[in-house]
Design a protein around this motif. Structure first.
Motif, PDB file in Angstrom:
ATOM      1  N   UNK A   1       3.026  10.461   1.006  1.00  0.00           N
ATOM      2  CA  UNK A   1       2.674  11.473  -0.142  1.00  0.00           C
ATOM      3  C   UNK A   1       2.186  12.823   0.229  1.00  0.00           C
ATOM      4  N   UNK A   2       2.534  13.793  -0.182  1.00  0.00           N
ATOM      5  CA  UNK A   2       2.202  15.129   0.114  1.00  0.00           C
ATOM      6  C   UNK A   2       1.737  15.902  -1.332  1.00  0.00           C
ATOM      7  N   UNK A   3       0.701  16.533  -1.204  1.00  0.00           N
ATOM      8  CA  UNK A   3       0.356  17.614  -2.171  1.00  0.00           C
ATOM      9  C   UNK A   3       0.221  18.871  -1.677  1.00  0.00           C
ATOM     10  N   UNK A   4       0.877  19.970  -2.164  1.00  0.00           N
ATOM     11  CA  UNK A   4       0.740  21.273  -2.028  1.00  0.00           C
ATOM     12  C   UNK A   4      -0.354  21.794  -2.978  1.00  0.00           C
TER      13      UNK A   4
ATOM     14  N   UNK B   1      -3.389  36.224   7.424  1.00  0.00           N
ATOM     15  CA  UNK B   1      -4.231  37.175   8.356  1.00  0.00           C
ATOM     16  C   UNK B   1      -4.255  36.602   9.740  1.00  0.00           C
ATOM     17  N   UNK B   2      -3.004  36.462   9.826  1.00  0.00           N
ATOM     18  CA  UNK B   2      -2.732  35.576  11.357  1.00  0.00           C
ATOM     19  C   UNK B   2      -3.827  34.464  11.839  1.00  0.00           C
ATOM     20  N   UNK B   3      -4.138  33.873  10.676  1.00  0.00           N
ATOM     21  CA  UNK B   3      -4.693  32.407  10.821  1.00  0.00           C
ATOM     22  C   UNK B   3      -3.508  31.404  11.224  1.00  0.00           C
ATOM     23  N   UNK B   4      -3.824  30.306  10.144  1.00  0.00           N
ATOM     24  CA  UNK B   4      -2.925  29.196  10.283  1.00  0.00           C
ATOM     25  C   UNK B   4      -2.593  28.468   8.729  1.00  0.00           C
ATOM     26  N   UNK B   5      -1.339  28.146   8.885  1.00  0.00           N
ATOM     27  CA  UNK B   5      -0.975  27.494   7.572  1.00  0.00           C
ATOM     28  C   UNK B   5      -1.398  25.948   7.922  1.00  0.00           C
ATOM     29  N   UNK B   6      -2.237  25.486   7.174  1.00  0.00           N
ATOM     30  CA  UNK B   6      -2.727  24.167   7.367  1.00  0.00           C
ATOM     31  C   UNK B   6      -1.891  23.014   6.525  1.00  0.00           C
ATOM     32  N   UNK B   7      -1.529  21.917   7.315  1.00  0.00           N
ATOM     33  CA  UNK B   7      -1.059  20.767   6.764  1.00  0.00           C
ATOM     34  C   UNK B   7      -1.732  19.561   7.319  1.00  0.00           C
ATOM     35  N   UNK B   8      -2.609  18.824   6.549  1.00  0.00           N
ATOM     36  CA  UNK B   8      -3.454  17.941   7.194  1.00  0.00           C
ATOM     37  C   UNK B   8      -3.221  16.515   6.226  1.00  0.00           C
ATOM     38  N   UNK B   9      -3.535  15.466   6.976  1.00  0.00           N
ATOM     39  CA  UNK B   9      -3.598  14.131   6.612  1.00  0.00           C
ATOM     40  C   UNK B   9      -4.895  13.819   6.038  1.00  0.00           C
ATOM     41  N   UNK B  10      -5.052  13.338   4.992  1.00  0.00           N
ATOM     42  CA  UNK B  10      -6.313  13.053   4.254  1.00  0.00           C
ATOM     43  C   UNK B  10      -6.695  11.452   4.449  1.00  0.00           C
ATOM     44  N   UNK B  11      -7.755  10.975   4.721  1.00  0.00           N
ATOM     45  CA  UNK B  11      -8.977  11.814   4.563  1.00  0.00           C
ATOM     46  C   UNK B  11      -9.364  12.388   5.830  1.00  0.00           C
ATOM     47  N   UNK B  12     -10.076  13.832   5.541  1.00  0.00           N
ATOM     48  CA  UNK B  12     -10.434  14.466   6.950  1.00  0.00           C
ATOM     49  C   UNK B  12     -11.925  13.778   7.147  1.00  0.00           C
TER      50      UNK B  12
ATOM     51  N   UNK C   1       0.697  -1.287   0.132  1.00  0.00           N
ATOM     52  CA  UNK C   1       0.185   0.025  -0.211  1.00  0.00           C
ATOM     53  C   UNK C   1       1.031   1.175   0.065  1.00  0.00           C
ATOM     54  N   UNK C   2       0.417   2.134  -0.577  1.00  0.00           N
ATOM     55  CA  UNK C   2       1.050   3.633  -0.499  1.00  0.00           C
ATOM     56  C   UNK C   2       1.049   4.044   0.772  1.00  0.00           C
ATOM     57  N   UNK C   3       1.971   5.176   1.080  1.00  0.00           N
ATOM     58  CA  UNK C   3       2.233   5.926   2.339  1.00  0.00           C
ATOM     59  C   UNK C   3       0.835   6.716   2.750  1.00  0.00           C
ATOM     60  N   UNK C   4       0.843   7.263   3.831  1.00  0.00           N
ATOM     61  CA  UNK C   4      -0.502   8.297   4.116  1.00  0.00           C
ATOM     62  C   UNK C   4      -0.120   9.499   3.243  1.00  0.00           C
ATOM     63  N   UNK C   5      -1.342  10.069   2.912  1.00  0.00           N
ATOM     64  CA  UNK C   5      -1.505  11.283   1.944  1.00  0.00           C
ATOM     65  C   UNK C   5      -1.788  12.641   2.863  1.00  0.00           C
ATOM     66  N   UNK C   6      -0.994  13.759   2.629  1.00  0.00           N
ATOM     67  CA  UNK C   6      -1.065  14.949   3.101  1.00  0.00           C
ATOM     68  C   UNK C   6      -1.534  15.962   2.284  1.00  0.00           C
ATOM     69  N   UNK C   7      -2.111  16.945   2.547  1.00  0.00           N
ATOM     70  CA  UNK C   7      -2.193  18.243   1.911  1.00  0.00           C
ATOM     71  C   UNK C   7      -1.751  19.507   2.540  1.00  0.00           C
TER      72      UNK C   7
END
Length: 408
Positions: free
Chosen positions: A180-183, A397-408, A141-147
């Protein structure tokens, strides 16, 4: 100029508040707030990745990063010039950083493009051991997926989030094995170091490939804007807001002069070949929350080919029109939002859209808190009857830079 995207931020993160004007938006979804990450569980692939030459450094070693006017000659390990006579493709209208002027073209430039990052693993430095990860076996199986959501030049915040997720180590190198990661696009503008962000993503692409994973990226509207500013400068374009230019629009939308001055040929080639749309594990990955992708083809391949052909061959007005279309936003909000998402999914496949582009505080209407505090962004925002996931956490705007593993 570009009213849908006219939210310029400060040139530097310490130059004042990053709050943006209110928009008339209402919440239509819920937040996904993941549990805190207490270390990376890489499925048995926690070993560190050796990265002698990664991303931009790999290209710099094996392909010219600048033309002869910079006095830069690339040599192979044996001391002989590599690819003799080759000069990299530069923009038709070089920026002042390239020593050019509008309309100028390097007569010696060839049409060859430098290699893509994914051609192979980076090469080890002489005298140092290199132990590449084995390729995944049959049926493995492939590794975990992030965006990753919009970065907009905030390199330090990106490094911190990738480190927190276990994707990079303390030295900023890939440590996620076969992950795996997608920007999702928008590397530059508004924040202080867009070129640094691009260099990091290119580096991680090479290091991930050596580890049996991958790091890939989509083209955002700010990539189109940045490349257009470098190529066309102040050349007038036909705009619904009157006569405009890419350079003027880029500056209006937070363009950083330091990024333009540091932009080189290998950055341009890499950015120009990014896909506009991708499908991964049932997730339809887009930069913009718009249905404008449907205007460029009925399949993912058709859309990506159409955008690449346009950037390669068409003129300034066609490029500007493409930028304007992918600057549209908010198509997935409100009562008609789920219908718009379903149209994209039925055309291109997948069961859920994941996008950046529109900051979550605008989607939820929480741009300003009553107490004057920055907007609270606990995680990705799921809406449109759970068919859409927004990933732009509003770092500008002083929020967050999000890096998240899929699925959400």
């Amino acid at each position: 100029m570009t009213p849908e995207d006219r939210f310029p931020g400060p040139e530097h993160p310490d130059s004042g508040p990053r709050h943006q004007p209110d928009l008339d938006v209402l919440p239509y979804g819920t937040y996904y707030e993941p549990e805190p990450v207490a270390g990376y569980a890489g499925g048995g692939y926690e070993a560190e990745t050796y990265s002698g030459y990664g991303g931009a450094r790999y290209l710099e070693q094996h392909w010219p990063a600048a033309g002869p006017e910079h006095g830069h000659t690339v040599h192979a390990p044996n001391g002989q010039p590599e690819h003799p006579g080759y000069e990299p493709t530069l923009p038709d209208h070089p920026s002042p950083a390239h020593g050019g002027h509008p309309g100028a073209r390097d007569p010696g430039a060839q049409s060859d493009d430098p290699p893509t990052i994914e051609l192979g693993p980076p090469l080890a430095e002489p005298g140092l051991p290199y132990h590449p990860y084995p390729a995944p076996g049959p049926g493995e199986p492939p590794g975990p997926l992030y965006v990753v959501g919009d970065v907009h030049g905030y390199l330090d915040e990106l490094r911190a989030e990738l480190r927190q997720q276990g994707i990079i180590d303390a030295d900023g190198h890939w440590s996620a094995g076969r992950s795996r990661i997608w920007f999702l696009g928008d590397f530059t503008d508004r924040g202080p170091d867009g070129i640094g962000v691009i260099d990091l993503v290119m580096q991680l692409a090479a290091e991930a490939a050596a580890a049996g994973g991958y790091c890939r990226a989509l083209m955002g509207n700010h990539e189109l804007l940045f490349l257009g500013a470098a190529r066309y400068g102040d050349e007038p374009v036909q705009s619904t807001a009157g006569t405009a230019s890419f350079l003027a629009a880029w500056r209006l939308n937070g363009g950083q002069q330091s990024d333009l001055e540091r932009l080189e040929g290998h950055h341009i080639s890499w950015l120009s070949r990014l896909p506009a749309i991708a499908l991964e594990d049932g997730h339809l990955l887009l930069h913009s929350d718009t249905t404008a992708y449907l205007e460029y083809g009925e399949s993912i391949a058709e859309v990506n080919d159409a955008v690449h052909d346009l950037l390669a061959d068409e003129g300034v007005d066609e490029w500007w029109d493409c930028f304007r279309r992918f600057t549209k936003r908010f198509a997935f909000r409100g009562d008609a939002g789920p219908l718009a998402v379903r149209e994209l999914l039925e055309t291109y496949g997948g069961t859920r859209v994941v996008h950046g582009h529109s900051p979550i505080p605008y989607l939820t209407g929480a741009v300003h808190a009553d107490d004057g505090m920055p907007p609270h962004v606990p995680g990705p925002y799921v809406y449109a009857e759970d068919l859409a996931v927004a990933m732009d956490g509003g770092v500008t705007m002083e929020g967050r830079l999000l890096v998240s593993r899929l699925p959400v």
